[in-house]
Motif scaffolding. Sequence first.
Motif, PDB file in Angstrom:
ATOM      1  N   LEU A  79       0.891  -1.290  -0.058  1.00 28.92           N
ATOM      2  CA  LEU A  79       0.058   0.239   0.097  1.00 28.92           C
ATOM      3  C   LEU A  79       0.860   1.333   0.029  1.00 28.92           C
ATOM      4  O   LEU A  79       1.025   1.933   1.066  1.00 28.92           O
ATOM      5  CB  LEU A  79      -0.935   0.134   1.107  1.00 28.92           C
ATOM      6  CG  LEU A  79      -1.869  -1.195   1.277  1.00 28.92           C
ATOM      7  CD1 LEU A  79      -2.563  -1.117   2.495  1.00 28.92           C
ATOM      8  CD2 LEU A  79      -2.886  -1.226   0.131  1.00 28.92           C
ATOM      9  N   LEU A  80       1.488   1.579  -1.070  1.00 29.95           N
ATOM     10  CA  LEU A  80       2.556   2.532  -1.174  1.00 29.95           C
ATOM     11  C   LEU A  80       2.064   4.039  -1.191  1.00 29.95           C
ATOM     12  O   LEU A  80       2.719   4.897  -0.447  1.00 29.95           O
ATOM     13  CB  LEU A  80       3.458   2.381  -2.585  1.00 29.95           C
ATOM     14  CG  LEU A  80       4.191   0.834  -2.754  1.00 29.95           C
ATOM     15  CD1 LEU A  80       4.801   0.908  -4.011  1.00 29.95           C
ATOM     16  CD2 LEU A  80       4.847   0.524  -1.401  1.00 29.95           C
ATOM     17  N   GLU A  81       0.881   4.158  -1.498  1.00 30.43           N
ATOM     18  CA  GLU A  81       0.388   5.523  -1.464  1.00 30.43           C
ATOM     19  C   GLU A  81      -0.093   5.848  -0.088  1.00 30.43           C
ATOM     20  O   GLU A  81       0.001   6.910   0.146  1.00 30.43           O
ATOM     21  CB  GLU A  81      -0.795   5.577  -2.378  1.00 30.43           C
ATOM     22  CG  GLU A  81      -1.015   5.715  -3.758  1.00 30.43           C
ATOM     23  CD  GLU A  81      -2.014   5.809  -4.808  1.00 30.43           C
ATOM     24  OE1 GLU A  81      -3.118   5.968  -4.092  1.00 30.43           O
ATOM     25  OE2 GLU A  81      -1.952   5.683  -6.073  1.00 30.43           O
ATOM     26  N   LYS A  82      -0.499   4.921   0.649  1.00 24.87           N
ATOM     27  CA  LYS A  82      -0.713   5.195   2.151  1.00 24.87           C
ATOM     28  C   LYS A  82       0.770   5.315   2.804  1.00 24.87           C
ATOM     29  O   LYS A  82       0.538   6.219   3.599  1.00 24.87           O
ATOM     30  CB  LYS A  82      -1.598   4.004   2.497  1.00 24.87           C
ATOM     31  CG  LYS A  82      -3.038   3.931   2.432  1.00 24.87           C
ATOM     32  CD  LYS A  82      -3.698   2.976   2.961  1.00 24.87           C
ATOM     33  CE  LYS A  82      -5.315   3.071   2.712  1.00 24.87           C
ATOM     34  NZ  LYS A  82      -6.110   2.062   3.428  1.00 24.87           N
ATOM     35  N   ALA A  83       1.738   4.676   2.427  1.00 26.58           N
ATOM     36  CA  ALA A  83       2.731   4.656   3.205  1.00 26.58           C
ATOM     37  C   ALA A  83       3.093   6.063   2.846  1.00 26.58           C
ATOM     38  O   ALA A  83       3.885   6.689   3.919  1.00 26.58           O
ATOM     39  CB  ALA A  83       3.670   3.485   2.713  1.00 26.58           C
ATOM     40  N   GLU A  84       3.331   6.557   1.639  1.00 27.87           N
ATOM     41  CA  GLU A  84       4.062   7.708   1.375  1.00 27.87           C
ATOM     42  C   GLU A  84       3.222   8.907   2.049  1.00 27.87           C
ATOM     43  O   GLU A  84       3.782   9.836   2.515  1.00 27.87           O
ATOM     44  CB  GLU A  84       3.775   7.987  -0.133  1.00 27.87           C
ATOM     45  CG  GLU A  84       4.503   9.328  -0.757  1.00 27.87           C
ATOM     46  CD  GLU A  84       4.639   9.388  -1.911  1.00 27.87           C
ATOM     47  OE1 GLU A  84       5.096  10.271  -2.517  1.00 27.87           O
ATOM     48  OE2 GLU A  84       4.209   8.544  -2.950  1.00 27.87           O
ATOM     49  N   GLU A  85       1.727   8.779   2.197  1.00 30.92           N
ATOM     50  CA  GLU A  85       1.198   9.639   2.863  1.00 30.92           C
ATOM     51  C   GLU A  85       1.566   9.973   4.610  1.00 30.92           C
ATOM     52  O   GLU A  85       1.779  11.030   4.861  1.00 30.92           O
ATOM     53  CB  GLU A  85      -0.295   9.559   2.999  1.00 30.92           C
ATOM     54  CG  GLU A  85      -1.222  10.553   3.619  1.00 30.92           C
ATOM     55  CD  GLU A  85      -2.768  10.145   3.540  1.00 30.92           C
ATOM     56  OE1 GLU A  85      -3.480  10.796   4.041  1.00 30.92           O
ATOM     57  OE2 GLU A  85      -2.918   9.315   2.867  1.00 30.92           O
ATOM     58  N   ILE A  86       1.886   8.799   5.004  1.00 26.25           N
ATOM     59  CA  ILE A  86       2.332   8.949   6.264  1.00 26.25           C
ATOM     60  C   ILE A  86       3.641   9.227   6.334  1.00 26.25           C
ATOM     61  O   ILE A  86       4.125  10.273   7.258  1.00 26.25           O
ATOM     62  CB  ILE A  86       2.455   7.295   6.906  1.00 26.25           C
ATOM     63  CG1 ILE A  86       0.734   6.845   7.142  1.00 26.25           C
ATOM     64  CG2 ILE A  86       2.975   7.121   8.081  1.00 26.25           C
ATOM     65  CD1 ILE A  86       0.159   7.139   8.239  1.00 26.25           C
ATOM     66  N   ILE A  87       4.458   8.820   5.597  1.00 25.98           N
ATOM     67  CA  ILE A  87       5.918   9.269   5.582  1.00 25.98           C
ATOM     68  C   ILE A  87       6.196  10.941   5.310  1.00 25.98           C
ATOM     69  O   ILE A  87       6.868  11.408   6.007  1.00 25.98           O
ATOM     70  CB  ILE A  87       6.776   8.606   4.687  1.00 25.98           C
ATOM     71  CG1 ILE A  87       6.761   6.941   4.797  1.00 25.98           C
ATOM     72  CG2 ILE A  87       8.176   9.201   4.502  1.00 25.98           C
ATOM     73  CD1 ILE A  87       7.165   6.389   3.821  1.00 25.98           C
ATOM     74  N   ARG A  88       5.236  11.497   4.480  1.00 26.69           N
ATOM     75  CA  ARG A  88       5.281  12.851   4.380  1.00 26.69           C
ATOM     76  C   ARG A  88       4.932  13.637   5.761  1.00 26.69           C
ATOM     77  O   ARG A  88       5.382  14.777   5.959  1.00 26.69           O
ATOM     78  CB  ARG A  88       4.434  13.327   3.063  1.00 26.69           C
ATOM     79  CG  ARG A  88       4.958  12.902   1.739  1.00 26.69           C
ATOM     80  CD  ARG A  88       4.615  13.422   0.520  1.00 26.69           C
ATOM     81  NE  ARG A  88       5.146  12.937  -0.698  1.00 26.69           N
ATOM     82  CZ  ARG A  88       6.452  13.130  -1.046  1.00 26.69           C
ATOM     83  NH1 ARG A  88       7.351  14.127  -0.531  1.00 26.69           N
ATOM     84  NH2 ARG A  88       6.780  12.498  -2.240  1.00 26.69           N
ATOM     85  N   GLY A  89       3.919  13.033   6.329  1.00 26.55           N
ATOM     86  CA  GLY A  89       3.642  13.509   7.545  1.00 26.55           C
ATOM     87  C   GLY A  89       4.422  13.640   8.654  1.00 26.55           C
ATOM     88  O   GLY A  89       4.693  14.308   9.247  1.00 26.55           O
ATOM     89  N   MET A  90       5.608  12.485   8.560  1.00 25.30           N
ATOM     90  CA  MET A  90       6.621  12.455   9.490  1.00 25.30           C
ATOM     91  C   MET A  90       7.516  13.460   9.284  1.00 25.30           C
ATOM     92  O   MET A  90       8.315  13.700  10.355  1.00 25.30           O
ATOM     93  CB  MET A  90       7.292  10.897   9.159  1.00 25.30           C
ATOM     94  CG  MET A  90       6.284   9.988   9.910  1.00 25.30           C
ATOM     95  SD  MET A  90       7.169   8.173   9.201  1.00 25.30           S
ATOM     96  CE  MET A  90       8.355   8.111   9.815  1.00 25.30           C
ATOM     97  N   GLU A  91       7.702  14.181   8.302  1.00 22.40           N
ATOM     98  CA  GLU A  91       8.802  15.219   8.151  1.00 22.40           C
ATOM     99  C   GLU A  91       8.751  16.316   9.084  1.00 22.40           C
ATOM    100  O   GLU A  91       9.682  17.141   9.270  1.00 22.40           O
ATOM    101  CB  GLU A  91       8.834  15.555   6.627  1.00 22.40           C
ATOM    102  CG  GLU A  91       8.957  14.627   5.591  1.00 22.40           C
ATOM    103  CD  GLU A  91       9.107  15.108   4.072  1.00 22.40           C
ATOM    104  OE1 GLU A  91       9.351  16.465   4.010  1.00 22.40           O
ATOM    105  OE2 GLU A  91       9.037  14.544   3.157  1.00 22.40           O
ATOM    106  N   VAL A  92       7.565  16.388   9.911  1.00 18.45           N
ATOM    107  CA  VAL A  92       7.523  17.346  10.579  1.00 18.45           C
ATOM    108  C   VAL A  92       8.356  17.212  11.857  1.00 18.45           C
ATOM    109  O   VAL A  92       8.712  18.154  12.619  1.00 18.45           O
ATOM    110  CB  VAL A  92       5.950  17.536  11.090  1.00 18.45           C
ATOM    111  CG1 VAL A  92       4.993  18.053  10.184  1.00 18.45           C
ATOM    112  CG2 VAL A  92       5.505  16.300  11.871  1.00 18.45           C
ATOM    113  N   TYR A  93       8.799  16.242  12.138  1.00 13.61           N
ATOM    114  CA  TYR A  93       9.873  15.803  13.171  1.00 13.61           C
ATOM    115  C   TYR A  93      11.272  16.111  12.868  1.00 13.61           C
ATOM    116  O   TYR A  93      12.200  16.039  14.028  1.00 13.61           O
ATOM    117  CB  TYR A  93       9.622  14.287  13.618  1.00 13.61           C
ATOM    118  CG  TYR A  93       8.224  13.819  13.851  1.00 13.61           C
ATOM    119  CD1 TYR A  93       7.889  13.997  15.330  1.00 13.61           C
ATOM    120  CD2 TYR A  93       7.506  13.214  13.369  1.00 13.61           C
ATOM    121  CE1 TYR A  93       6.825  13.704  15.840  1.00 13.61           C
ATOM    122  CE2 TYR A  93       6.244  12.681  13.731  1.00 13.61           C
ATOM    123  CZ  TYR A  93       5.886  12.912  15.157  1.00 13.61           C
ATOM    124  OH  TYR A  93       4.560  12.570  15.676  1.00 13.61           O
TER     125      TYR A  93
END
Length: 208
Positions: A79-93
């Motif tokens: 589920l790469l699209e869902k993974a990418e959405e999560i990963i981009r959100g992680m950039e705030v850290y």
Amino acid sequence: MILLYKGVAHSKIVDILMLMERENIQPSPFTYKLLIDLKGRLNDTLGMELVLNTMKDNGVEPDFTTHMMVAKFYISGGLLEKAEEIIRGMEVYVKDKRHAIRSLLDLYAILGRPDDVERIWKSCTEPKLEDFLVAIKAWSKLGRIEQAEETFEALLQTSPNLTSKYFNAMMNVYAENKLLSKGKEFIERMCSSRCPSGPLTWDALVRL
């Protein structure tokens, strides 16, 4: 108890959760992490998402580790699209947690996103030795040999007296990408630099 049963008796975990609900016991952030990990390992994506949403509904905000766990389970499930959405959100850290850069480099490399790997790497203004190591491995996963070599040379300028651990990382780049001539040249460079070789070095050489 959930941690105890996680690897041996999944049905017991349901009993514990029902008991917690009857006793009106609110799961802790650690409990939610265990449940997400359990659902992910069972390839129960819907169950994992249900736990994640319940966690948020109960006012428990998922931390970086939880997001990383979910992203990896999405990747393993295709589920790469869902993974990418999560990963981009992680950039705030990135600004507050140095290890976030390392995790993002690895995750974007797994997704096959060289532009994002480059962007995250450039945001690392004062990289530590381990940051260089993760970046080299990320470029290797993407098959970007030139960038891996440039990163290694930058690492040498930062710390000329590197241990074999960092040379082995570069050897693995050549081994993983089947670059025999480059691997042989690098072994010669290691010898001339008097860098000790060991089992990991020879393992990489065998895989060339």
